[in-house]
Design a protein around this motif. Structure first.
Motif, PDB file in Angstrom:
ATOM      1  N   GLY A 468       0.736  -1.234   0.003  1.00 50.19           N
ATOM      2  CA  GLY A 468       0.025  -0.049   0.054  1.00 50.19           C
ATOM      3  C   GLY A 468       0.769   1.355   0.049  1.00 50.19           C
ATOM      4  N   GLU A 469       1.836   1.148   0.588  1.00 56.38           N
ATOM      5  CA  GLU A 469       2.621   2.426   0.752  1.00 56.38           C
ATOM      6  C   GLU A 469       3.413   3.027  -0.545  1.00 56.38           C
ATOM      7  OE1 GLU A 469       3.780   5.908   3.130  1.00 56.38           O
ATOM      8  OE2 GLU A 469       2.263   4.049   3.388  1.00 56.38           O
ATOM      9  N   ALA A 470       3.807   1.850  -1.225  1.00 58.93           N
ATOM     10  CA  ALA A 470       4.454   1.781  -2.449  1.00 58.93           C
ATOM     11  C   ALA A 470       3.348   2.677  -3.465  1.00 58.93           C
ATOM     12  CB  ALA A 470       4.951   0.715  -3.092  1.00 58.93           C
ATOM     13  N   HIS A 471       2.243   1.921  -3.693  1.00 60.23           N
ATOM     14  CA  HIS A 471       1.011   2.563  -4.512  1.00 60.23           C
ATOM     15  C   HIS A 471       0.811   4.000  -4.008  1.00 60.23           C
ATOM     16  CE1 HIS A 471       0.304  -1.040  -6.893  1.00 60.23           C
ATOM     17  NE2 HIS A 471       0.568  -1.979  -5.682  1.00 60.23           N
ATOM     18  N   PHE A 472       0.787   4.156  -2.688  1.00 58.23           N
ATOM     19  CA  PHE A 472       0.616   5.653  -2.201  1.00 58.23           C
ATOM     20  C   PHE A 472       1.659   6.484  -2.762  1.00 58.23           C
ATOM     21  CE2 PHE A 472       0.753   8.686   1.429  1.00 58.23           C
ATOM     22  CZ  PHE A 472      -0.082   9.430   1.286  1.00 58.23           C
ATOM     23  N   LEU A 473       2.696   6.293  -2.553  1.00 57.99           N
ATOM     24  CA  LEU A 473       3.864   7.006  -2.988  1.00 57.99           C
ATOM     25  C   LEU A 473       3.689   7.436  -4.487  1.00 57.99           C
ATOM     26  CD1 LEU A 473       6.972   6.237  -0.773  1.00 57.99           C
ATOM     27  CD2 LEU A 473       5.472   8.154  -0.751  1.00 57.99           C
ATOM     28  N   LEU A 474       3.537   6.099  -5.142  1.00 59.84           N
ATOM     29  CA  LEU A 474       3.298   6.480  -6.809  1.00 59.84           C
ATOM     30  C   LEU A 474       2.276   7.313  -7.235  1.00 59.84           C
ATOM     31  CD1 LEU A 474       4.304   5.359  -9.424  1.00 59.84           C
ATOM     32  CD2 LEU A 474       2.801   3.416  -9.472  1.00 59.84           C
ATOM     33  N   GLY A 475       1.013   7.202  -6.332  1.00 61.57           N
ATOM     34  CA  GLY A 475       0.001   8.013  -6.794  1.00 61.57           C
ATOM     35  C   GLY A 475       0.297   9.591  -6.379  1.00 61.57           C
ATOM     36  N   LEU A 476       0.951   9.972  -5.346  1.00 59.76           N
ATOM     37  CA  LEU A 476       1.361  11.337  -5.240  1.00 59.76           C
ATOM     38  C   LEU A 476       2.186  11.539  -6.095  1.00 59.76           C
ATOM     39  CD1 LEU A 476       1.981  11.229  -1.348  1.00 59.76           C
ATOM     40  CD2 LEU A 476      -0.013  11.734  -2.341  1.00 59.76           C
ATOM     41  N   ILE A 497      -5.760  -1.786  -0.471  1.00 57.42           N
ATOM     42  CA  ILE A 497      -4.853  -2.368   0.392  1.00 57.42           C
ATOM     43  C   ILE A 497      -5.170  -2.037   1.764  1.00 57.42           C
ATOM     44  CG2 ILE A 497      -2.550  -2.756   0.961  1.00 57.42           C
ATOM     45  CD1 ILE A 497      -1.870  -2.457  -2.093  1.00 57.42           C
ATOM     46  N   ASP A 498      -5.326  -0.805   2.147  1.00 51.68           N
ATOM     47  CA  ASP A 498      -5.703  -0.406   3.317  1.00 51.68           C
ATOM     48  C   ASP A 498      -6.343   0.760   3.386  1.00 51.68           C
ATOM     49  OD1 ASP A 498      -5.860   0.361   6.332  1.00 51.68           O
ATOM     50  OD2 ASP A 498      -3.710   0.531   6.404  1.00 51.68           O
ATOM     51  N   SER A 499      -7.656   0.612   3.709  1.00 56.38           N
ATOM     52  CA  SER A 499      -8.672   1.877   3.744  1.00 56.38           C
ATOM     53  C   SER A 499      -8.713   2.701   5.225  1.00 56.38           C
ATOM     54  CB  SER A 499     -10.179   1.320   3.364  1.00 56.38           C
ATOM     55  OG  SER A 499     -10.609   0.228   4.274  1.00 56.38           O
ATOM     56  N   GLN A 506      -7.609  10.944   1.933  1.00 63.14           N
ATOM     57  CA  GLN A 506      -7.671  12.442   1.393  1.00 63.14           C
ATOM     58  C   GLN A 506      -6.820  12.638   0.184  1.00 63.14           C
ATOM     59  OE1 GLN A 506      -4.687  14.236   0.912  1.00 63.14           O
ATOM     60  NE2 GLN A 506      -5.564  16.423   0.918  1.00 63.14           N
ATOM     61  N   ALA A 507      -5.671  11.914  -0.190  1.00 64.33           N
ATOM     62  CA  ALA A 507      -5.171  11.986  -1.495  1.00 64.33           C
ATOM     63  C   ALA A 507      -6.225  11.497  -2.625  1.00 64.33           C
ATOM     64  CB  ALA A 507      -3.898  11.307  -1.584  1.00 64.33           C
ATOM     65  N   LEU A 508      -6.714  10.385  -2.398  1.00 64.45           N
ATOM     66  CA  LEU A 508      -7.797   9.946  -3.311  1.00 64.45           C
ATOM     67  C   LEU A 508      -8.820  10.798  -3.512  1.00 64.45           C
ATOM     68  CD1 LEU A 508      -8.412   7.522  -5.210  1.00 64.45           C
ATOM     69  CD2 LEU A 508      -9.579   6.438  -3.121  1.00 64.45           C
ATOM     70  N   ALA A 509      -9.531  11.290  -2.305  1.00 63.90           N
ATOM     71  CA  ALA A 509     -10.383  12.250  -2.575  1.00 63.90           C
ATOM     72  C   ALA A 509     -10.174  13.562  -3.586  1.00 63.90           C
ATOM     73  CB  ALA A 509     -10.774  12.882  -1.247  1.00 63.90           C
ATOM     74  N   ARG A 510      -8.846  14.078  -3.249  1.00 67.85           N
ATOM     75  CA  ARG A 510      -8.288  15.237  -4.077  1.00 67.85           C
ATOM     76  C   ARG A 510      -8.343  14.870  -5.680  1.00 67.85           C
ATOM     77  NH1 ARG A 510      -7.872  19.070  -4.460  1.00 67.85           N
ATOM     78  NH2 ARG A 510      -5.766  20.028  -4.471  1.00 67.85           N
ATOM     79  N   VAL A 511      -7.665  13.531  -5.906  1.00 64.90           N
ATOM     80  CA  VAL A 511      -7.879  13.258  -7.145  1.00 64.90           C
ATOM     81  C   VAL A 511      -9.106  12.924  -7.802  1.00 64.90           C
ATOM     82  CG1 VAL A 511      -7.089  11.372  -8.791  1.00 64.90           C
ATOM     83  CG2 VAL A 511      -5.456  12.185  -7.014  1.00 64.90           C
ATOM     84  N   TYR A 512      -9.952  12.413  -7.022  1.00 71.76           N
ATOM     85  CA  TYR A 512     -11.443  12.411  -7.479  1.00 71.76           C
ATOM     86  C   TYR A 512     -11.975  13.439  -7.854  1.00 71.76           C
ATOM     87  CZ  TYR A 512     -12.307   7.203  -6.306  1.00 71.76           C
ATOM     88  OH  TYR A 512     -12.624   5.868  -6.502  1.00 71.76           O
ATOM     89  N   GLU A 513     -11.604  14.657  -6.909  1.00 76.36           N
ATOM     90  CA  GLU A 513     -12.059  16.090  -7.293  1.00 76.36           C
ATOM     91  C   GLU A 513     -11.556  16.334  -8.736  1.00 76.36           C
ATOM     92  OE1 GLU A 513     -12.201  19.092  -4.158  1.00 76.36           O
ATOM     93  OE2 GLU A 513     -11.226  17.615  -2.953  1.00 76.36           O
ATOM     94  N   ARG A 514     -10.392  16.171  -9.014  1.00 74.97           N
ATOM     95  CA  ARG A 514      -9.658  16.664 -10.365  1.00 74.97           C
ATOM     96  C   ARG A 514     -10.130  15.996 -11.253  1.00 74.97           C
ATOM     97  NH1 ARG A 514      -5.932  19.861 -11.874  1.00 74.97           N
ATOM     98  NH2 ARG A 514      -4.625  19.403 -13.763  1.00 74.97           N
ATOM     99  N   ARG A 527     -15.186  11.999   4.784  1.00 77.15           N
ATOM    100  CA  ARG A 527     -15.738  11.693   6.104  1.00 77.15           C
ATOM    101  C   ARG A 527     -14.922  10.333   6.625  1.00 77.15           C
ATOM    102  NH1 ARG A 527     -20.538  12.890   3.372  1.00 77.15           N
ATOM    103  NH2 ARG A 527     -20.976  10.764   2.843  1.00 77.15           N
ATOM    104  N   ARG A 528     -14.517   9.245   5.876  1.00 76.66           N
ATOM    105  CA  ARG A 528     -13.971   8.223   6.563  1.00 76.66           C
ATOM    106  C   ARG A 528     -12.488   8.753   6.997  1.00 76.66           C
ATOM    107  NH1 ARG A 528     -13.668   4.241   9.639  1.00 76.66           N
ATOM    108  NH2 ARG A 528     -11.944   2.417   8.922  1.00 76.66           N
ATOM    109  N   ALA A 529     -11.865   9.505   6.318  1.00 74.39           N
ATOM    110  CA  ALA A 529     -10.625   9.908   6.918  1.00 74.39           C
ATOM    111  C   ALA A 529     -10.859  10.882   8.324  1.00 74.39           C
ATOM    112  CB  ALA A 529      -9.950  11.041   5.913  1.00 74.39           C
TER     113      ALA A 529
END
Length: 737
Positions: A468-476, A497-499, A506-514, A527-529
């Motif tokens: 999960g951390e590797a995918h997170f850094l890749l997404g950022l 991987i870990d919700s 938060q990062a996914l919410a920002r990308v969803y906005e865009r 809200r979940r965050a």
């Protein structure tokens, strides 16, 4: 309150922020022979089973004299609440990058650091104080200071250096974080005892013991204390060769003993925590390489990376397979304060006796190698390091004046290289190399290196569904590069991987906005965050921005979210500004003025955006009107813009509302950004001196109300964009029709 890279890479941010100056040297080390296999550690029950920390007072109950002596050690004084005296600052320090000046002052019994901005004739346009609550550093090298805001610790801009006195904290001259740099967990993990962290909230702790305590090297002590109190004996139980209720580093094999020291005395540019680990999860006797992946600038070793320098020494290489290897504890007794100057060379003469040296050395050199000679001063010289105004002992023991051996050939052309062998050639090596490269490139703001690093990490991950951390850094990384679709895929995988990680949500919410995803899906992520950690004020402020942008129906929810975030962290200047915009849109002008006043008090440069607020009238899908509003505050610290600066006017262009940027340098482009750097709209470069913005986003929606940055750029000689100018604008959006 849009933010960029989150706590996952905060430690790397601090490491890179301190870059610059002397101290990083080519390794020039001859290729060392392969390390002998390390025997396994004997088992210790306080590591093998979950055990609580008890604090130094519990240790001192039995180890009274040892505890009293250790309290004089610099490590025991490495972090504590501020106690006077504080060294005086003779004259204020000026930060050229921002125009702010800083000083240290005393008010009653409290000490503060003060920031101020001077205008014409020395008149103060702005001043802001923060109390000095905590100290990091024993004073042997320096002391840096932290202020507490609702219990959360933020670094202050000024640090006291033993060699120099007061100056800016590391990195602040390049990137002045003012009073907003949160204390990262990884910093406290080395400068203090393990605290009781609050989940997902760096810099705030349920308990914060002072200094580096006994349990950092011996592991958690509750089991040891309980069995001692129950039985009273101080010797191992029957049938045991040693007391296995507490780690005794002397019983560990060499590599594990070194790991106890290296957890803090390896200094590299990038540190990546292993999957599933946190800053406080390392326990003595465990391999440090199971906790972190270290990456240093390729072909170099920082002087302050003591353990890495020591490993280059012939003394270490020659003895590491013997029963008496040269190691950290050979010279440093962790229970005693550092020895006086005449004593510090004593370990050297156990192998290099003066009589033996006299037989080997030419006559001219013998006078420098008598029994009372200072071996350390010559063979481990003090060297200036990248930390400002600081010198450190070079732990690479050698004849310093001798020619350096040839530098071994580099493997590839990567800007960083791994410290641990498992990250050079192990089964996970490509993944951690990719993670390290992404962090390095992102924080160095090197777009070309970031693109290569992201591609390498993507290739290394392949079809992985566990990291999960590797995918997170890749997404950022993809988000920073503006690749929304790729960022979305990587961040969705990280959340699958870990919700239960607020930063990922938060990062996914920002990308969803865009990406224009449904508002309900975005709101659910926010809200979940916040359910996981309600005190994450920066995420709540982001959520407020999102609600604010949805339209009139959610204004009450947006205002509530802003106010809750600001109650938790009152220093969020952008949140105050955007709250002021929301209140202006509702016609609540006195309340709006209060919010704007708070924003400008925190950041006087926001006054620029208030001097000519832009109001647009819109339907959900169209901009119908535009005008400028008067300044909402009677007095503001607005400094005159220099001649030739880019100007903005709002007008009607071809029958449509627009903002026109004029006085642009030729072949320059304009980007409208959210405060965290997310691109709202990019206006392509041209030969004309004006560019027109139709007040829509890249997706074709009317721009939301709030604070924006305008960045004017032009391609430099190397093809990279160069920032020519940045300024702020504020937009108020009202519904019409």
């Amino acid at each position: 309150m849009r933010r960029g890279w989150g706590p996952a890479v905060a430690v790397a941010a601090l490491s890179l922020a301190a870059c610059g100056g002397e101290g990083r040297q080519p390794s020039h080390a001859a290729a060392a022979p392969p390390e002998p296999p390390s025997p396994s550690s004997p088992p210790f029950r306080n590591v093998a089973t979950p055990t609580a920390y008890v604090g130094d007072a519990a240790c001192a109950a039995c180890h009274t004299s040892a505890a009293a002596v250790y309290r004089q050690h610099p490590m025991a004084q490495s972090f504590h609440q501020l106690t006077p005296p504080v060294a005086p600052l003779e004259s204020p320090l000026y930060n050229a990058a921002t125009g702010f000046s800083y000083t240290v002052l005393r008010v009653g019994s409290q000490w503060y650091q003060e920031e101020y901005l001077e205008g014409p004739a020395g008149k103060r346009l702005h001043d802001l104080r923060r109390r000095m609550d905590f100290v990091m550093g024993s004073g042997h090298v320096g002391r840096t200071y932290f202020t507490a805001q609702n219990g959360r610790l933020f670094q202050l801009p000024l640090t006291w250096y033993r060699q120099h006195g007061w100056d800016f904290s590391p990195g602040y001259e390049i990137n002045n974080a003012r009073f907003d740099r949160v204390l990262p967990d990884r910093c406290l993990a080395c400068h203090g005892s393990y605290p009781r962290p609050i989940p997902f909230l760096e810099g705030k702790y349920a308990a914060l013991p002072p200094g580096i305590g006994c349990e950092r090297c011996h592991g958690p002590g509750a089991l040891h204390v309980a069995e001692r109190q129950a039985g009273g004996a101080r010797r191992p139980a029957a049938g045991r060769e040693y007391d296995n209720t507490i780690v005794n580093p002397a019983r560990l094999p060499l590599e594990r003993r070194l790991d106890v020291c290296e957890q803090c005395h390896v200094h590299t540019t990038v540190t990546v925590l292993r999957e599933g680990r946190d800053a406080f999860s390392f326990l003595p006797s465990q391999p440090l390489s199971d906790q972190v992946a270290f990456f240093k600038v390729a072909g170099s070793i920082d002087i302050v990376s003591h353990a890495d320098r020591l490993r280059q020494s012939a003394c270490f290489i020659a003895t590491r397979g013997t029963s008496r290897p040269l190691e950290c504890a050979t010279c440093h007794d962790p229970h005693q304060p550092p020895p006086a100057l005449p004593e510090r060379s004593r370990p050297c003469v156990t192998c290099h006796a003066a009589a033996a040296l006299a037989q080997r050395l030419p006559p001219a050199a013998r006078r420098d190698h008598i029994a009372s000679a200072d071996c350390v001063g010559c063979h481990m010289p003090r060297v200036r390091e990248r930390v400002p105004h600081s010198v450190f002992t070079d732990h690479w023991i050698r004849v310093v004046t001798a020619p350096l051996p040839p530098q071994p050939p580099r493997r590839g052309a990567a800007p960083i290289e791994a410290y641990f062998e498992r990250d050079r050639a192990g089964p996970e090596a490509a993944i951690y190399q990719g993670m390290g490269a992404v962090v390095y490139a992102s924080l160095a703001n090197d777009g070309r290196v970031l693109a290569k690093a992201a591609a390498a990490l993507q290739g290394a991950l392949g079809d992985d569904t566990t990291r999960g951390e590797a995918h997170f850094l890749l997404g950022l990384a993809y988000r920073q590069m503006g690749k929304t679709d790729a960022a979305l895929r990587a961040l969705e995988q990280a959340v699958r991987i870990d919700s239960n990680r607020p930063d990922r949500l938060q990062a996914l919410a920002r990308v969803y906005e865009r990406a224009g995803r449904p508002a309900a899906a975005i709101a659910a992520l926010y809200r979940r965050a916040l359910e996981l950690q309600p005190a994450l004020a920066w995420i709540r402020a982001d959520y407020a921005d999102f609600l604010h942008a949805q339209g009139w129906e959610l204004r009450a929810d947006a205002e509530s979210a802003y106010r809750t975030a600001l109650a938790e962290q009152p220093s969020l200047d952008v949140a105050w500004f955007n709250l002021g915009v929301l209140l202006t849109e509702e016609g609540r002008l006195p309340a709006a003025s209060d919010a704007f006043r708070n924003a400008v008090q925190l950041n006087p440069f926001l006054a620029e955006a208030l001097s000519d607020l832009v109001e647009i009238g819109t339907t959900p899908h169209a901009v119908l009107t535009v005008r400028t509003l008067g300044a909402p505050l009677e007095t503001m610290p607005v400094r005159a813009r220099p001649p030739g600066a880019v100007q903005l006017v709002v007008t009607i262009v071809q029958g449509r509302p627009a903002a026109v940027f004029f006085n642009l340098p030729r072949r320059s482009s304009v980007e409208i950004l959210e405060p965290d750097g997310t691109v709202v709209r990019a206006l392509p470069a041209g030969d004309q001196s004006t560019l027109t913005w139709d007040l829509y986003t890249e997706r074709g929606d009317p721009v939301a109300g709030g604070l924006y940055r305008v960045r004017v750029t032009r391609r430099g000689a190397a093809g990279q964009p160069e920032t020519l100018q940045m300024f702020s604008i504020g937009i108020v959006r009202r519904p019409v029709g």
